[in-house]
Design a protein around this motif. Structure first.
Motif, PDB file in Angstrom:
ATOM      1  N   THR A 157     -45.140   8.492  22.368  1.00 35.61           N
ATOM      2  CA  THR A 157     -46.239   7.989  23.192  1.00 35.61           C
ATOM      3  C   THR A 157     -46.837   9.098  24.057  1.00 35.61           C
ATOM      4  O   THR A 157     -48.062   9.233  24.166  1.00 35.61           O
ATOM      5  CB  THR A 157     -45.749   6.844  24.089  1.00 35.61           C
ATOM      6  N   CYS A 158     -45.984   9.914  24.667  1.00 39.54           N
ATOM      7  CA  CYS A 158     -46.480  11.007  25.514  1.00 39.54           C
ATOM      8  C   CYS A 158     -47.242  12.036  24.690  1.00 39.54           C
ATOM      9  O   CYS A 158     -48.239  12.600  25.156  1.00 39.54           O
ATOM     10  CB  CYS A 158     -45.318  11.669  26.239  1.00 39.54           C
ATOM     11  N   ALA A 159     -46.778  12.289  23.457  1.00 36.85           N
ATOM     12  CA  ALA A 159     -47.500  13.219  22.579  1.00 36.85           C
ATOM     13  C   ALA A 159     -48.880  12.678  22.229  1.00 36.85           C
ATOM     14  O   ALA A 159     -49.873  13.426  22.203  1.00 36.85           O
ATOM     15  CB  ALA A 159     -46.693  13.472  21.315  1.00 36.85           C
ATOM     16  N   VAL A 160     -48.971  11.370  21.962  1.00 35.43           N
ATOM     17  CA  VAL A 160     -50.256  10.758  21.635  1.00 35.43           C
ATOM     18  C   VAL A 160     -51.185  10.773  22.841  1.00 35.43           C
ATOM     19  O   VAL A 160     -52.383  11.050  22.715  1.00 35.43           O
ATOM     20  CB  VAL A 160     -50.058   9.320  21.110  1.00 35.43           C
ATOM     21  N   ILE A 161     -50.655  10.494  24.028  1.00 40.56           N
ATOM     22  CA  ILE A 161     -51.476  10.568  25.238  1.00 40.56           C
ATOM     23  C   ILE A 161     -52.007  11.986  25.436  1.00 40.56           C
ATOM     24  O   ILE A 161     -53.171  12.193  25.810  1.00 40.56           O
ATOM     25  CB  ILE A 161     -50.668  10.120  26.471  1.00 40.56           C
ATOM     26  N   TYR A 199     -52.945  20.950  15.905  1.00 38.04           N
ATOM     27  CA  TYR A 199     -52.497  22.112  16.680  1.00 38.04           C
ATOM     28  C   TYR A 199     -51.805  21.664  17.964  1.00 38.04           C
ATOM     29  O   TYR A 199     -50.746  22.178  18.331  1.00 38.04           O
ATOM     30  CB  TYR A 199     -53.686  23.011  17.000  1.00 38.04           C
ATOM     31  N   SER A 200     -52.415  20.708  18.656  1.00 37.06           N
ATOM     32  CA  SER A 200     -51.867  20.229  19.919  1.00 37.06           C
ATOM     33  C   SER A 200     -50.498  19.608  19.727  1.00 37.06           C
ATOM     34  O   SER A 200     -49.561  19.877  20.495  1.00 37.06           O
ATOM     35  CB  SER A 200     -52.825  19.209  20.543  1.00 37.06           C
ATOM     36  N   VAL A 201     -50.369  18.783  18.694  1.00 37.87           N
ATOM     37  CA  VAL A 201     -49.086  18.119  18.444  1.00 37.87           C
ATOM     38  C   VAL A 201     -48.015  19.140  18.087  1.00 37.87           C
ATOM     39  O   VAL A 201     -46.852  19.010  18.496  1.00 37.87           O
ATOM     40  CB  VAL A 201     -49.240  17.066  17.333  1.00 37.87           C
ATOM     41  N   ASN A 202     -48.383  20.169  17.356  1.00 29.15           N
ATOM     42  CA  ASN A 202     -47.418  21.213  17.012  1.00 29.15           C
ATOM     43  C   ASN A 202     -46.858  21.871  18.272  1.00 29.15           C
ATOM     44  O   ASN A 202     -45.641  22.059  18.403  1.00 29.15           O
ATOM     45  CB  ASN A 202     -48.081  22.267  16.132  1.00 29.15           C
ATOM     46  N   LEU A 235     -42.693  28.818  27.358  1.00 28.61           N
ATOM     47  CA  LEU A 235     -43.988  29.246  27.900  1.00 28.61           C
ATOM     48  C   LEU A 235     -44.546  30.457  27.164  1.00 28.61           C
ATOM     49  O   LEU A 235     -45.707  30.449  26.735  1.00 28.61           O
ATOM     50  CB  LEU A 235     -43.848  29.559  29.392  1.00 28.61           C
ATOM     51  N   SER A 236     -43.750  31.499  27.015  1.00 26.43           N
ATOM     52  CA  SER A 236     -44.255  32.716  26.379  1.00 26.43           C
ATOM     53  C   SER A 236     -44.625  32.461  24.924  1.00 26.43           C
ATOM     54  O   SER A 236     -45.642  32.974  24.441  1.00 26.43           O
ATOM     55  CB  SER A 236     -43.215  33.827  26.464  1.00 26.43           C
ATOM     56  N   ARG A 237     -43.821  31.661  24.236  1.00 27.25           N
ATOM     57  CA  ARG A 237     -44.127  31.350  22.827  1.00 27.25           C
ATOM     58  C   ARG A 237     -45.457  30.617  22.731  1.00 27.25           C
ATOM     59  O   ARG A 237     -46.315  30.942  21.903  1.00 27.25           O
ATOM     60  CB  ARG A 237     -42.995  30.514  22.222  1.00 27.25           C
ATOM     61  N   SER A 238     -45.665  29.607  23.583  1.00 24.62           N
ATOM     62  CA  SER A 238     -46.894  28.812  23.538  1.00 24.62           C
ATOM     63  C   SER A 238     -48.112  29.670  23.863  1.00 24.62           C
ATOM     64  O   SER A 238     -49.141  29.603  23.181  1.00 24.62           O
ATOM     65  CB  SER A 238     -46.802  27.641  24.520  1.00 24.62           C
ATOM     66  N   GLY A 274     -55.104  21.943  24.195  1.00 25.65           N
ATOM     67  CA  GLY A 274     -53.842  21.601  23.564  1.00 25.65           C
ATOM     68  C   GLY A 274     -52.673  22.373  24.149  1.00 25.65           C
ATOM     69  O   GLY A 274     -51.576  21.821  24.333  1.00 25.65           O
ATOM     70  N   THR A 275     -52.878  23.649  24.444  1.00 25.42           N
ATOM     71  CA  THR A 275     -51.824  24.441  25.080  1.00 25.42           C
ATOM     72  C   THR A 275     -51.519  23.894  26.468  1.00 25.42           C
ATOM     73  O   THR A 275     -50.352  23.748  26.858  1.00 25.42           O
ATOM     74  CB  THR A 275     -52.262  25.909  25.176  1.00 25.42           C
ATOM     75  N   TYR A 276     -52.574  23.567  27.196  1.00 26.58           N
ATOM     76  CA  TYR A 276     -52.406  23.013  28.543  1.00 26.58           C
ATOM     77  C   TYR A 276     -51.668  21.674  28.497  1.00 26.58           C
ATOM     78  O   TYR A 276     -50.725  21.447  29.268  1.00 26.58           O
ATOM     79  CB  TYR A 276     -53.779  22.842  29.193  1.00 26.58           C
ATOM     80  N   SER A 277     -52.082  20.804  27.582  1.00 20.87           N
ATOM     81  CA  SER A 277     -51.486  19.463  27.550  1.00 20.87           C
ATOM     82  C   SER A 277     -50.029  19.482  27.109  1.00 20.87           C
ATOM     83  O   SER A 277     -49.224  18.680  27.578  1.00 20.87           O
ATOM     84  CB  SER A 277     -52.304  18.545  26.629  1.00 20.87           C
ATOM     85  N   SER A 278     -49.672  20.389  26.193  1.00 18.82           N
ATOM     86  CA  SER A 278     -48.285  20.441  25.740  1.00 18.82           C
ATOM     87  C   SER A 278     -47.347  20.886  26.860  1.00 18.82           C
ATOM     88  O   SER A 278     -46.200  20.441  26.942  1.00 18.82           O
ATOM     89  CB  SER A 278     -48.149  21.375  24.543  1.00 18.82           C
ATOM     90  N   LEU A 279     -47.849  21.753  27.741  1.00 18.06           N
ATOM     91  CA  LEU A 279     -47.027  22.262  28.837  1.00 18.06           C
ATOM     92  C   LEU A 279     -47.109  21.396  30.091  1.00 18.06           C
ATOM     93  O   LEU A 279     -46.101  21.181  30.774  1.00 18.06           O
ATOM     94  CB  LEU A 279     -47.458  23.691  29.192  1.00 18.06           C
ATOM     95  N   PHE A 280     -48.304  20.903  30.389  1.00 14.41           N
ATOM     96  CA  PHE A 280     -48.539  20.306  31.702  1.00 14.41           C
ATOM     97  C   PHE A 280     -48.908  18.817  31.677  1.00 14.41           C
ATOM     98  O   PHE A 280     -49.061  18.224  32.745  1.00 14.41           O
ATOM     99  CB  PHE A 280     -49.642  21.082  32.427  1.00 14.41           C
ATOM    100  N   ILE A 281     -49.060  18.239  30.507  1.00 17.92           N
ATOM    101  CA  ILE A 281     -49.367  16.809  30.441  1.00 17.92           C
ATOM    102  C   ILE A 281     -48.245  16.044  29.749  1.00 17.92           C
ATOM    103  O   ILE A 281     -47.607  15.177  30.354  1.00 17.92           O
ATOM    104  CB  ILE A 281     -50.705  16.562  29.710  1.00 17.92           C
ATOM    105  N   ALA A 282     -47.962  16.364  28.489  1.00 20.09           N
ATOM    106  CA  ALA A 282     -46.974  15.604  27.716  1.00 20.09           C
ATOM    107  C   ALA A 282     -45.595  15.643  28.368  1.00 20.09           C
ATOM    108  O   ALA A 282     -44.955  14.605  28.575  1.00 20.09           O
ATOM    109  CB  ALA A 282     -46.912  16.146  26.289  1.00 20.09           C
TER     110      ALA A 282
END
Length: 304
Positions: A157-161, A199-202, A235-238, A274-282
């Motif tokens: 659910t968090c990934a979809v959001i 890309y974002s989901v990855n 973080l560095s990988r993303s 997508g980079t922002y959301s994977s780190l700071f939203i999901a």
């Protein structure tokens, strides 16, 4: 060590401001829908000698079509070519425009096509269905992949959001800058949007997977500490992956030309979002859900 999780209300606030600004612009100015979704006429024209785009735009404005969107193309038969999109033209308007174009040097026959409203509506439905199917498939897959963790549905659910967040940020960008940059939401835009979703989901899965690994060896560490450590480790990988991808996409945007301009801008904005959301939203939503903070999401965050 930087504490990511204690600043989550600021991350949510920043995303909310961007999306709300996009909604306001969309209400005031409307979204820059392309002909595939609104219906209209498409023309392909060619000239043996170079003709400036501004001259073509002036001609269509004089004929009552200032909304005409003009895109230069390369052809083997002519030195100068354009694809022009307008609102739907009557037969009389087609004849008048064709005669005017011949007066300024158009060679050959005017290639003309039209997209009716029913076809446009069908394409719009198809695009919406494609995005919904992608979101549902991602929800099911991530929930299954993290099935060994407590409450795996939360991860899906968090990934979809987060991907919905990315879609809304891209749409907000087009709503705000559509007129300035002469952008439009068309089928190429939808293709770019689906690419951004993948890309974002990855990126999100990479973060979630590290959270899963660290939970297995967390000991007495709390959930927020595990998430913060996982964000630091990924973080560095993303950032490296996103920056190298952005450099490649930006190069194509700058040097290939306007034919795929909208597609490239969707990717650029989508990769950043997508980079922002994977780190700071999901990941932050996981904490909010785990700690039951939905009711005080934007209150002053207490030290975790």
């Amino acid at each position: 060590m930087f504490n990511f999780v204690n600043n989550r209300r600021y991350y949510f606030a920043l995303s909310s401001v961007v999306i709300i600004c996009g909604i306001i612009f969309a209400i005031i100015s409307g979204l820059p829908w392309g002909i595939e979704f609104t219906g209209g006429s498409i023309m392909t024209i060619g000239f043996d000698e170079p003709v400036e785009k501004d001259n073509i735009a002036s001609l269509f404005a004089d004929k009552g079509h200032p909304e005409a969107q003009i895109q230069s193309i390369e052809t083997d038969e002519t030195k100068c070519g354009y694809i022009i999109q307008t609102k739907e033209l009557t037969d009389a308007e087609q004849t008048q425009i064709a005669n005017s174009l011949r007066e300024i040097g158009m060679t050959g026959e005017l290639e003309f096509d039209s997209v009716s409203n029913p076809i446009a509506d069908e394409k719009a439905r198809g695009a919406a269905i494609a995005v919904v199917i992608a979101a549902v498939a991602i929800l099911i897959y991530i929930s299954w992949a993290f099935r060994k963790l407590p409450k795996p549905f939360r991860y899906g659910t968090c990934a979809v959001i987060a991907l919905i967040h990315d879609v809304l940020v891209v749409i907000a960008f087009f709503a705000i800058f559509g007129s300035t940059l002469n952008l439009e939401i068309n089928l190429i835009f939808i293709t770019g949007l689906l690419t951004v979703i993948g890309y974002s989901v990855n990126n999100t899965i990479v973060v979630f997977d590290r959270i899963r690994e660290n939970l297995g060896k967390a000991g007495r560490q709390g959930f927020t500490t595990v998430v913060n450590n996982s964000l630091m480790e990924t973080l560095s990988r993303s950032l490296n992956t996103s920056l190298t991808t952005l450099m490649a996409v930006a190069s194509v945007y700058l040097f290939v030309g306007e034919n795929i301009e909208s597609f490239m801008l969707v990717l650029i904005v989508g990769i950043i979002a997508g980079t922002y959301s994977s780190l700071f939203i999901a990941s932050q939503l996981l904490i909010v859900w785990e700690t039951g903070e939905f009711g005080r999401l934007f209150r002053r965050t207490q030290t975790a």
